[in-house]
Design a protein around this motif. Structure first.
Motif, mmCIF file in Angstrom:
data_model
loop_
_atom_site.group_PDB
_atom_site.id
_atom_site.type_symbol
_atom_site.label_atom_id
_atom_site.label_comp_id
_atom_site.label_asym_id
_atom_site.label_seq_id
_atom_site.Cartn_x
_atom_site.Cartn_y
_atom_site.Cartn_z
ATOM 1 N N GLY A 55 0.721 -1.319 0.055
ATOM 2 C CA GLY A 55 0.181 -0.074 0.124
ATOM 3 C C GLY A 55 0.860 1.258 -0.198
ATOM 4 O O GLY A 55 0.376 2.183 0.213
ATOM 5 N N HIS A 56 2.101 1.151 -0.439
ATOM 6 C CA HIS A 56 3.123 2.490 -0.309
ATOM 7 C C HIS A 56 3.255 2.396 -1.927
ATOM 8 O O HIS A 56 3.329 1.595 -2.716
ATOM 9 C CB HIS A 56 4.383 2.034 0.497
ATOM 10 C CG HIS A 56 3.912 2.245 1.948
ATOM 11 N ND1 HIS A 56 3.331 0.749 2.595
ATOM 12 C CD2 HIS A 56 3.988 2.952 2.987
ATOM 13 C CE1 HIS A 56 3.273 1.121 3.626
ATOM 14 N NE2 HIS A 56 3.506 2.341 4.265
ATOM 15 N N GLU A 57 4.067 3.705 -2.209
ATOM 16 C CA GLU A 57 4.468 3.968 -3.489
ATOM 17 C C GLU A 57 6.087 4.400 -3.331
ATOM 18 O O GLU A 57 6.470 5.054 -2.028
ATOM 19 C CB GLU A 57 3.727 4.897 -4.274
ATOM 20 C CG GLU A 57 3.564 6.358 -3.673
ATOM 21 C CD GLU A 57 2.851 7.370 -4.441
ATOM 22 O OE1 GLU A 57 2.940 8.228 -4.526
ATOM 23 O OE2 GLU A 57 1.651 6.699 -4.980
ATOM 24 N N LEU A 58 6.691 4.398 -4.092
ATOM 25 C CA LEU A 58 7.867 4.833 -4.305
ATOM 26 C C LEU A 58 8.048 6.123 -5.009
ATOM 27 O O LEU A 58 7.607 6.264 -5.854
ATOM 28 C CB LEU A 58 8.966 3.670 -5.083
ATOM 29 C CG LEU A 58 10.610 3.823 -5.249
ATOM 30 C CD1 LEU A 58 11.066 3.686 -3.694
ATOM 31 C CD2 LEU A 58 10.902 2.841 -6.314
ATOM 32 N N ALA A 59 8.713 7.001 -4.113
ATOM 33 C CA ALA A 59 8.832 8.312 -4.644
ATOM 34 C C ALA A 59 10.063 9.044 -4.497
ATOM 35 O O ALA A 59 10.598 8.609 -3.207
ATOM 36 C CB ALA A 59 7.446 9.025 -3.939
ATOM 37 N N ALA A 60 10.355 9.857 -5.276
ATOM 38 C CA ALA A 60 11.704 10.734 -5.138
ATOM 39 C C ALA A 60 11.441 11.912 -4.498
ATOM 40 O O ALA A 60 10.642 12.657 -4.918
ATOM 41 C CB ALA A 60 12.144 10.888 -6.578
ATOM 42 N N VAL A 61 11.738 12.062 -3.293
ATOM 43 C CA VAL A 61 11.510 13.505 -2.261
ATOM 44 C C VAL A 61 12.872 14.148 -2.216
ATOM 45 O O VAL A 61 13.765 13.444 -1.776
ATOM 46 C CB VAL A 61 10.815 12.878 -1.289
ATOM 47 C CG1 VAL A 61 10.492 13.997 -0.101
ATOM 48 C CG2 VAL A 61 9.609 12.138 -1.333
ATOM 49 N N PRO A 62 12.859 15.396 -2.338
ATOM 50 C CA PRO A 62 14.013 15.830 -2.274
ATOM 51 C C PRO A 62 14.488 16.107 -0.729
ATOM 52 O O PRO A 62 13.682 15.845 0.108
ATOM 53 C CB PRO A 62 13.675 17.485 -2.408
ATOM 54 C CG PRO A 62 12.346 17.448 -3.178
ATOM 55 C CD PRO A 62 11.770 16.122 -2.641
ATOM 56 N N SER A 63 15.584 15.795 -0.520
ATOM 57 C CA SER A 63 16.285 15.669 0.535
ATOM 58 C C SER A 63 16.577 16.966 1.395
ATOM 59 O O SER A 63 16.531 18.163 0.878
ATOM 60 C CB SER A 63 17.940 15.104 0.835
ATOM 61 O OG SER A 63 18.620 15.785 -0.052
ATOM 62 N N VAL A 64 16.327 16.997 2.930
ATOM 63 C CA VAL A 64 16.645 18.101 3.651
ATOM 64 C C VAL A 64 17.988 18.251 4.315
ATOM 65 O O VAL A 64 18.326 17.488 4.924
ATOM 66 C CB VAL A 64 15.358 18.063 4.561
ATOM 67 C CG1 VAL A 64 15.524 19.279 5.572
ATOM 68 C CG2 VAL A 64 14.085 17.991 4.112
ATOM 69 N N GLU A 65 18.548 19.197 3.685
ATOM 70 C CA GLU A 65 19.921 19.603 4.001
ATOM 71 C C GLU A 65 19.652 20.783 5.293
ATOM 72 O O GLU A 65 18.663 21.360 5.462
ATOM 73 C CB GLU A 65 20.765 20.124 3.118
ATOM 74 C CG GLU A 65 20.893 19.203 1.903
ATOM 75 C CD GLU A 65 21.694 17.839 2.310
ATOM 76 O OE1 GLU A 65 22.512 18.010 3.164
ATOM 77 O OE2 GLU A 65 21.395 16.605 1.844
ATOM 78 N N PHE A 66 20.523 20.933 6.154
ATOM 79 C CA PHE A 66 20.815 21.902 7.057
ATOM 80 C C PHE A 66 21.735 22.830 6.912
ATOM 81 O O PHE A 66 23.019 22.494 6.384
ATOM 82 C CB PHE A 66 20.650 21.098 8.627
ATOM 83 C CG PHE A 66 19.378 20.792 8.831
ATOM 84 C CD1 PHE A 66 18.706 21.253 9.616
ATOM 85 C CD2 PHE A 66 18.935 19.415 8.588
ATOM 86 C CE1 PHE A 66 17.049 20.630 10.143
ATOM 87 C CE2 PHE A 66 17.953 18.710 8.649
ATOM 88 C CZ PHE A 66 16.957 19.406 9.557
ATOM 89 N N GLU A 67 21.635 24.094 7.496
ATOM 90 C CA GLU A 67 22.533 25.349 7.632
ATOM 91 C C GLU A 67 22.662 25.529 9.107
ATOM 92 O O GLU A 67 21.579 25.494 9.813
ATOM 93 C CB GLU A 67 22.138 26.398 6.879
ATOM 94 C CG GLU A 67 22.266 26.128 5.390
ATOM 95 C CD GLU A 67 21.670 27.248 4.453
ATOM 96 O OE1 GLU A 67 21.288 28.126 5.218
ATOM 97 O OE2 GLU A 67 21.745 27.265 3.310
ATOM 98 N N GLU A 68 23.729 25.506 9.554
ATOM 99 C CA GLU A 68 23.743 26.228 11.069
ATOM 100 C C GLU A 68 23.833 27.744 11.130
ATOM 101 O O GLU A 68 24.787 28.314 10.358
ATOM 102 C CB GLU A 68 25.109 25.617 11.765
ATOM 103 C CG GLU A 68 24.918 24.020 11.816
ATOM 104 C CD GLU A 68 26.028 23.603 12.766
ATOM 105 O OE1 GLU A 68 26.974 24.337 13.242
ATOM 106 O OE2 GLU A 68 26.501 22.416 12.984
#
Length: 173
Positions: A55-68
């Protein structure tokens, strides 16, 4: 999340045994087990087929990067480069924050379905949180909805404001 953990998580969340999922996905239980334990890697098509059966799908989701961002008194804010999104169940869950976040009221639970409690959690995480805390507790759309109501130190608000502005299309003053 690694492919092995993703497949196992999807199977468990769907309430399926390895045997049942293997049958549905037209593979063997031993092969599915090897995928889940990282001993074999499925092709993209195979992973997609297995996930579909849960019941899931494979999706390309942009990664979340961080800045300090440096705050007053030598503190640091961990601000993502894009707002994270949480699955609905996690975004509106009942949670207990870990001690490093909620040291003043250890063990207190928060119902994120309640706006005032969600606002309190967001204030705590934005003020005290690390990268993983932001990814675990902050939903970007709900943050934008609460933004003007949050009680935050000026430097924390200033660190996050450019991201809020860019996410809503606002022009910084």
């Amino acid at each position: 999340m690694q492919a092995a953990a993703l497949l196992e998580h999807a199977r468990v969340e769907a309430g399926l045994t390895q045997e049942e999922l293997a049958r549905r996905a037209h593979t063997s239980r031993s092969t599915l087990s090897a995928y889940e334990h990282g001993r074999k890697s499925p092709t993209l098509a195979t992973a997609e087929r297995i996930l579909e059966e849960t019941g899931h799908e494979l999706a390309a989701v942009p990664s979340v990067e961080f800045e300090e961002r440096t705050l007053s008194r030598g503190r640091t804010a961990h601000v993502p480069t894009r707002l994270p999104r949480l699955p609905l169940g996690r975004a509106l869950a009942e949670i207990t924050l870990p001690l490093h976040l909620n040291w003043s009221e250890p063990g207190r639970s928060f119902d994120l379905r309640k706006r005032s409690q969600r606002a309190r959690v967001y204030e705590i995480v934005l003020r005290e949180g690390q990268r993983q805390d932001v990814l675990t507790y902050i939903d970007g759309a709900l943050l934008i909805d609460l933004w003007d109501e949050l009680v935050l130190p000026r430097d924390v608000r200033a660190a996050w404001q450019p991201l809020i502005d860019s996410s809503t299309g606002s022009i910084a003053a």
